[in-house]
Scaffold this motif. Structure first.
Motif, PDB file in Angstrom:
ATOM      1  N   GLY A 106      40.321  13.715  31.154  1.00 11.96           N
ATOM      2  CA  GLY A 106      41.137  14.247  30.159  1.00 11.96           C
ATOM      3  C   GLY A 106      40.786  14.258  28.795  1.00 11.96           C
ATOM      4  N   ILE A 107      39.595  13.798  28.510  1.00 16.34           N
ATOM      5  CA  ILE A 107      39.018  13.823  27.200  1.00 16.34           C
ATOM      6  C   ILE A 107      38.575  15.117  26.774  1.00 16.34           C
ATOM      7  N   GLY A 108      38.340  16.200  27.394  1.00 15.69           N
ATOM      8  CA  GLY A 108      37.911  17.676  27.327  1.00 15.69           C
ATOM      9  C   GLY A 108      38.796  18.251  26.222  1.00 15.69           C
ATOM     10  N   LEU A 109      40.018  18.149  26.454  1.00 13.15           N
ATOM     11  CA  LEU A 109      40.560  18.900  25.594  1.00 13.15           C
ATOM     12  C   LEU A 109      40.837  18.274  24.248  1.00 13.15           C
ATOM     13  N   PHE A 110      40.696  16.966  24.283  1.00 13.53           N
ATOM     14  CA  PHE A 110      40.649  16.359  22.813  1.00 13.53           C
ATOM     15  C   PHE A 110      39.543  16.717  22.249  1.00 13.53           C
TER      16      PHE A 110
ATOM     17  N   GLN B 265      38.927  18.731  18.556  1.00 13.78           N
ATOM     18  CA  GLN B 265      38.340  18.329  17.471  1.00 13.78           C
ATOM     19  C   GLN B 265      37.085  19.055  16.909  1.00 13.78           C
ATOM     20  N   LEU B 266      36.401  19.757  18.067  1.00 10.32           N
ATOM     21  CA  LEU B 266      35.322  20.170  17.749  1.00 10.32           C
ATOM     22  C   LEU B 266      35.290  21.754  17.447  1.00 10.32           C
ATOM     23  N   THR B 267      36.480  22.388  17.520  1.00 14.63           N
ATOM     24  CA  THR B 267      36.531  23.927  17.232  1.00 14.63           C
ATOM     25  C   THR B 267      37.326  23.869  15.918  1.00 14.63           C
ATOM     26  N   ASP B 268      37.223  25.061  15.181  1.00 19.68           N
ATOM     27  CA  ASP B 268      38.033  25.314  14.156  1.00 19.68           C
ATOM     28  C   ASP B 268      39.619  26.009  14.733  1.00 19.68           C
ATOM     29  N   TYR B 269      39.407  26.318  15.892  1.00 20.78           N
ATOM     30  CA  TYR B 269      40.837  27.094  16.319  1.00 20.78           C
ATOM     31  C   TYR B 269      40.469  27.280  17.748  1.00 20.78           C
ATOM     32  N   TYR B 270      41.562  27.142  18.606  1.00 24.17           N
ATOM     33  CA  TYR B 270      41.691  27.139  20.119  1.00 24.17           C
ATOM     34  C   TYR B 270      42.885  27.452  20.537  1.00 24.17           C
ATOM     35  N   PHE B 271      43.208  28.483  21.317  1.00 18.87           N
ATOM     36  CA  PHE B 271      44.421  28.582  22.006  1.00 18.87           C
ATOM     37  C   PHE B 271      44.177  29.138  23.588  1.00 18.87           C
ATOM     38  N   LEU B 272      45.332  28.959  24.159  1.00 18.35           N
ATOM     39  CA  LEU B 272      45.339  29.214  25.671  1.00 18.35           C
ATOM     40  C   LEU B 272      46.186  30.722  25.601  1.00 18.35           C
ATOM     41  N   ASP B 273      45.520  31.764  26.073  1.00 19.28           N
ATOM     42  CA  ASP B 273      45.827  32.994  25.889  1.00 19.28           C
ATOM     43  C   ASP B 273      46.681  33.253  27.302  1.00 19.28           C
ATOM     44  N   GLU B 274      48.173  33.086  27.314  1.00 17.19           N
ATOM     45  CA  GLU B 274      49.080  33.404  28.377  1.00 17.19           C
ATOM     46  C   GLU B 274      49.552  34.527  28.568  1.00 17.19           C
TER      47      GLU B 274
ATOM     48  N   SER C  35      50.707  26.619  28.004  1.00 16.55           N
ATOM     49  CA  SER C  35      50.189  25.736  26.823  1.00 16.55           C
ATOM     50  C   SER C  35      50.995  24.225  26.882  1.00 16.55           C
ATOM     51  N   ARG C  36      52.161  24.272  27.263  1.00 20.48           N
ATOM     52  CA  ARG C  36      53.004  23.083  27.255  1.00 20.48           C
ATOM     53  C   ARG C  36      52.525  22.120  27.911  1.00 20.48           C
ATOM     54  N   ASP C  37      51.686  22.599  29.076  1.00 20.38           N
ATOM     55  CA  ASP C  37      51.176  21.905  30.227  1.00 20.38           C
ATOM     56  C   ASP C  37      49.781  21.030  29.957  1.00 20.38           C
ATOM     57  N   LEU C  38      49.023  21.504  28.824  1.00 21.53           N
ATOM     58  CA  LEU C  38      47.956  20.963  28.494  1.00 21.53           C
ATOM     59  C   LEU C  38      48.316  19.580  27.829  1.00 21.53           C
ATOM     60  N   LYS C  39      47.504  18.677  28.357  1.00 21.70           N
ATOM     61  CA  LYS C  39      47.438  17.273  27.968  1.00 21.70           C
ATOM     62  C   LYS C  39      46.400  16.514  27.470  1.00 21.70           C
ATOM     63  N   SER C  40      46.456  15.461  26.862  1.00 27.75           N
ATOM     64  CA  SER C  40      45.437  14.525  26.507  1.00 27.75           C
ATOM     65  C   SER C  40      44.782  15.128  25.405  1.00 27.75           C
ATOM     66  N   SER C  41      45.678  15.559  24.260  1.00 26.03           N
ATOM     67  CA  SER C  41      44.852  16.057  23.049  1.00 26.03           C
ATOM     68  C   SER C  41      44.725  14.829  21.863  1.00 26.03           C
TER      69      SER C  41
ATOM     70  N   LEU D 235      28.830  21.274  24.100  1.00 29.92           N
ATOM     71  CA  LEU D 235      29.616  20.181  24.502  1.00 29.92           C
ATOM     72  C   LEU D 235      31.059  20.949  24.932  1.00 29.92           C
ATOM     73  N   ILE D 236      31.693  21.578  23.769  1.00 25.29           N
ATOM     74  CA  ILE D 236      32.884  22.194  24.264  1.00 25.29           C
ATOM     75  C   ILE D 236      32.851  23.058  25.142  1.00 25.29           C
ATOM     76  N   LEU D 237      31.834  23.966  25.378  1.00 27.40           N
ATOM     77  CA  LEU D 237      31.794  25.012  26.315  1.00 27.40           C
ATOM     78  C   LEU D 237      31.774  24.377  27.622  1.00 27.40           C
ATOM     79  N   GLY D 238      30.938  23.114  27.782  1.00 26.44           N
ATOM     80  CA  GLY D 238      30.914  22.405  29.145  1.00 26.44           C
ATOM     81  C   GLY D 238      32.192  21.853  29.501  1.00 26.44           C
ATOM     82  N   GLU D 239      33.020  21.279  28.477  1.00 28.40           N
ATOM     83  CA  GLU D 239      34.212  21.019  28.880  1.00 28.40           C
ATOM     84  C   GLU D 239      35.260  21.800  29.331  1.00 28.40           C
ATOM     85  N   ALA D 240      35.131  23.038  28.580  1.00 32.03           N
ATOM     86  CA  ALA D 240      36.235  24.115  29.042  1.00 32.03           C
ATOM     87  C   ALA D 240      35.713  24.678  30.317  1.00 32.03           C
ATOM     88  N   ILE D 241      34.413  24.831  30.845  1.00 38.98           N
ATOM     89  CA  ILE D 241      34.097  25.046  32.103  1.00 38.98           C
ATOM     90  C   ILE D 241      34.422  24.112  33.127  1.00 38.98           C
ATOM     91  N   SER D 242      34.388  22.850  32.785  1.00 34.54           N
ATOM     92  CA  SER D 242      34.738  21.808  33.988  1.00 34.54           C
ATOM     93  C   SER D 242      36.329  21.819  34.087  1.00 34.54           C
TER      94      SER D 242
END
Length: 144
Positions: free
Chosen positions: A113-117, A121-130, A98-104, A52-59
């Motif tokens: 916008g539910i993808g980032l939420f 919720q489903l990862t232990d850790y995530y981040f945007l490598d800038e 990172s500051r532009d990421l919305k809908s968490s 699920l999270i992979l699909g959301e991230a690719i989308s």
């Protein structure tokens, strides 16, 4: 004499994919990752979460970084370790901060916008490598 017992998963194994930014490849990639996760000792429920999270991230890459263009490259690394998997999704599209990421949070729910939420919720850790001059890389970590 060959053994019939299943082989144990190789840990520290990196699987690298490149897919085009066309939505039809999301399902193939999700299913491939689901099976890899099961092969590497993740439970059925954990593998479904990862799918699920992979699909959301690719989308999100297709929609936001590539503005819907279907012919751009998406690079995906799956690094399986004994107790976790790390997924890196790299694009060369519109840079995100990172500051532009919305809908968490669900109170910010819109038509999309539910993808980032879900990722949160489903990862232990995530981040945007800038750290890249061009494009983005999101890193997702899920423990067993």
């Amino acid at each position: 004499m060959a053994s019939n017992s299943p082989k144990k998963a190789d840990y520290g194994k990196l699987v690298r994919l490149q897919i085009p930014s066309h939505p039809r490849y999301i399902s193939y990639t999700r299913n491939y990752f689901f099976n890899l996760a099961l092969d590497h000792g993740f439970t059925l429920y954990e593998a479904v979460d990862l799918k699920l999270i992979l699909g959301e991230a690719i989308s999100n890459v297709i929609k936001h970084a590539y503005a819907g263009h279907t012919d751009k490259p998406i690079f995906i690394d799956f690094l399986f370790e004994r107790e976790k998997v790390q997924v890196k999704i790299r694009d060369y599209g519109i840079k995100t901060k990172s500051r532009d990421l919305k809908s968490s949070d669900l109170s910010d729910y819109r038509e999309s916008g539910i993808g980032l939420f879900l990722i949160k919720q489903l990862t232990d850790y995530y981040f945007l490598d800038e750290s890249f001059e061009v494009g983005n890389q999101i890193v997702l970590i899920k423990k067993k």
